[in-house]
Design a protein around this motif. Structure first.
Motif, PDB file in Angstrom:
ATOM      1  N   ARG A 128     -15.830  76.428 -54.217  1.00 41.12           N
ATOM      2  CA  ARG A 128     -14.658  77.532 -54.835  1.00 41.12           C
ATOM      3  C   ARG A 128     -12.911  77.011 -54.725  1.00 41.12           C
ATOM      4  O   ARG A 128     -12.843  76.096 -54.321  1.00 41.12           O
ATOM      5  CB  ARG A 128     -14.191  79.001 -53.568  1.00 41.12           C
ATOM      6  N   CYS A 129     -12.338  77.738 -55.891  1.00 42.65           N
ATOM      7  CA  CYS A 129     -10.822  77.268 -56.002  1.00 42.65           C
ATOM      8  C   CYS A 129      -9.777  77.494 -54.580  1.00 42.65           C
ATOM      9  O   CYS A 129      -9.963  77.551 -53.451  1.00 42.65           O
ATOM     10  CB  CYS A 129     -10.460  78.728 -56.788  1.00 42.65           C
ATOM     11  N   ALA A 130      -9.662  76.407 -54.466  1.00 47.06           N
ATOM     12  CA  ALA A 130      -8.309  75.499 -54.089  1.00 47.06           C
ATOM     13  C   ALA A 130      -6.797  76.681 -52.995  1.00 47.06           C
ATOM     14  O   ALA A 130      -6.736  77.169 -52.660  1.00 47.06           O
ATOM     15  CB  ALA A 130      -8.512  74.478 -53.369  1.00 47.06           C
ATOM     16  N   GLY A 132      -7.251  79.778 -54.614  1.00 45.12           N
ATOM     17  CA  GLY A 132      -7.804  81.271 -54.276  1.00 45.12           C
ATOM     18  C   GLY A 132      -8.285  81.762 -55.706  1.00 45.12           C
ATOM     19  O   GLY A 132      -8.327  83.554 -55.781  1.00 45.12           O
ATOM     20  N   CYS A 133      -8.153  81.580 -56.387  1.00 41.81           N
ATOM     21  CA  CYS A 133      -8.352  82.424 -58.324  1.00 41.81           C
ATOM     22  C   CYS A 133      -9.646  83.474 -57.693  1.00 41.81           C
ATOM     23  O   CYS A 133      -9.548  83.890 -58.760  1.00 41.81           O
ATOM     24  CB  CYS A 133      -8.279  81.271 -59.420  1.00 41.81           C
ATOM     25  N   GLY A 134     -10.893  83.139 -57.382  1.00 43.08           N
ATOM     26  CA  GLY A 134     -11.760  83.516 -57.126  1.00 43.08           C
ATOM     27  C   GLY A 134     -12.805  82.893 -57.122  1.00 43.08           C
ATOM     28  O   GLY A 134     -13.819  82.975 -57.393  1.00 43.08           O
ATOM     29  N   VAL A 157     -12.566  70.636 -60.943  1.00 41.45           N
ATOM     30  CA  VAL A 157     -10.995  71.398 -60.743  1.00 41.45           C
ATOM     31  C   VAL A 157     -12.054  72.728 -61.131  1.00 41.45           C
ATOM     32  O   VAL A 157     -12.626  73.025 -62.344  1.00 41.45           O
ATOM     33  CB  VAL A 157     -10.283  70.239 -62.052  1.00 41.45           C
ATOM     34  N   CYS A 158     -10.845  73.187 -60.606  1.00 44.99           N
ATOM     35  CA  CYS A 158     -10.920  74.747 -61.407  1.00 44.99           C
ATOM     36  C   CYS A 158     -10.590  75.188 -62.613  1.00 44.99           C
ATOM     37  O   CYS A 158      -9.312  74.621 -63.158  1.00 44.99           O
ATOM     38  CB  CYS A 158     -10.636  76.143 -60.762  1.00 44.99           C
ATOM     39  N   PRO A 159     -11.190  75.820 -63.205  1.00 42.34           N
ATOM     40  CA  PRO A 159     -10.489  76.257 -64.621  1.00 42.34           C
ATOM     41  C   PRO A 159      -9.028  76.713 -65.064  1.00 42.34           C
ATOM     42  O   PRO A 159      -8.456  76.496 -65.676  1.00 42.34           O
ATOM     43  CB  PRO A 159     -11.868  77.218 -64.798  1.00 42.34           C
ATOM     44  N   CYS A 160      -8.271  77.376 -63.599  1.00 43.06           N
ATOM     45  CA  CYS A 160      -7.433  77.764 -63.268  1.00 43.06           C
ATOM     46  C   CYS A 160      -6.082  76.307 -63.062  1.00 43.06           C
ATOM     47  O   CYS A 160      -5.355  76.674 -63.326  1.00 43.06           O
ATOM     48  CB  CYS A 160      -6.832  78.680 -62.340  1.00 43.06           C
ATOM     49  N   GLY A 161      -6.973  75.149 -63.045  1.00 44.89           N
ATOM     50  CA  GLY A 161      -6.230  73.643 -62.695  1.00 44.89           C
ATOM     51  C   GLY A 161      -6.783  72.962 -61.550  1.00 44.89           C
ATOM     52  O   GLY A 161      -6.152  72.008 -61.173  1.00 44.89           O
TER      53      GLY A 161
HETATM   54 ZN    ZN Z   1      -8.635  79.061 -59.327  1.00 44.78          ZN
END
Ligand code: ZN
Ligand code: BV8
Length: 252
Positions: A128-130, A132-134, A157-161
């Protein structure tokens, strides 16, 4: 009483109970070849929990933390559920009010056929996103330990970066309140609570059998060794989960 009599008596209590809860720890997966944490060959003998299983460790060295989890994914991916996991899956079909709670992150209960398992400490096959974007991602059950988060490649890597991290509850982190709440309610409501293969040291999970006992449940410990729970247990079964659980299930 002989072991057989204790098992007969316990099976009768389980059959007549309206609600039964069981909580497992690393000991149930030991016979599948998954290392425990605190035993003679336990993970914490070789690795420091503070260096690997805390949010601070991940912030300091995410590469090291991911390497450790990829290595464990490799072991778990090659492991098979054992007779203890299978017996607990059968408990669920035989006992109408049965709830299974686990501290394990290996997913072996589900692979043995258990459903609706309350996973208190998360699951090693999710990231999961480190930040916390969900975002939550499944990581492939690849026996090599490789997957979207695996191999020796770049960190996921999360899509949020932000980086993705294992979807596991580390020391100092709160448990998901939905899981902690469901487990507490099951402990309060059950007539029999089985604590299986856990050192009963890590809270809040270690408090659940005590909650059950205070609410009037018969507390049963299944473990190869004594633990801090032993003096509080009404019934202590000394032996392996893979040996004792099928013997109990056969009597249901
Ligand atoms: Zn994220
Ligand atoms: C929180 C994930 C608050 C790693 C894990 C001082 C005093 C009291 C509490 C604390 C304290 N200092 C800190 C705390 C809190 C801390 C805690 O309890 N620490 C303990 C160690 C002192 N707890 C936390 O930090 C928890 N969070 O409190 O949050 C909060 C609230 C609001 C806001 C913010 C924060 C979070 C706990 C996280 C747990 N995560 N690590 C990973 O998997 O990658 S712990 C780790 O231990 C595993 O997850 C594992 O599930 C868990 C428990 O271990 P066991 O499963 O019991 O395994 P173990 O090896 O210890 O024992 C195996 C047993 O099996 C043995 O008894 C052995 O005899 C038996 N056995 C072996 N073979 C067999 C067998 N039995 C049967 N058959 C066999 N064949």
């Amino acid at each position: 009483m002989t072991d057989a009599r204790v098992l007969d008596d316990l099976a009768a209590r389980l059959r007549s109970a309206r609600a039964v809860a069981a909580m497992t720890g690393a000991g149930i997966s030991a016979e599948s070849g998954v290392p425990t944490f605190r035993g003679a060959d336990g993970l914490w003998r070789t690795y420091s929990a503070a260096d690997l299983a805390t949010p601070e460790a991940f912030a300091r060295d995410p590469d090291l933390v991911w390497q450790w989890y990829r290595w464990r994914q490799g072991i778990i991916g090659r492991a098979q559920p054992n007779a203890g996991h299978v017996a607990l899956a059968r408990f669920q079909s035989r006992l109408p009010g049965f709830t299974l709670i686990t501290q394990n992150v290996d997913g072996l209960h589900q692979r043995a056929g258990s459903t609706d398992v309350i996973e208190l400490h998360g699951n090693i096959w999710r990231a999961r996103c480190a930040r916390g974007c969900g975002v939550v991602r499944e990581t492939r059950a690849d026996p090599s330990g490789a997957g979207p988060a695996g191999g020796e490649g770049p960190l996921p890597v999360c899509p949020c970066g932000a980086l993705l991290r294992p979807d596991i509850v580390w020391f100092g982190e709160a448990l998901d309140p939905r899981h902690a709440g469901a487990a507490t309610r099951a402990a309060e409501a059950c007539e029999v609570f089985l604590a299986i293969g856990t050192s009963a040291l890590v809270y809040p999970a270690a408090g659940l059998p005590l909650v059950a006992g205070r609410a009037g449940a018969v507390v049963v410990e299944i473990n190869v060794d004594d633990t801090p729970l032993t003096p509080h247990a009404d019934i202590v079964l000394r032996g392996t989960a893979a040996g004792l659980l099928p013997a109990l299930e056969a009597r249901l």
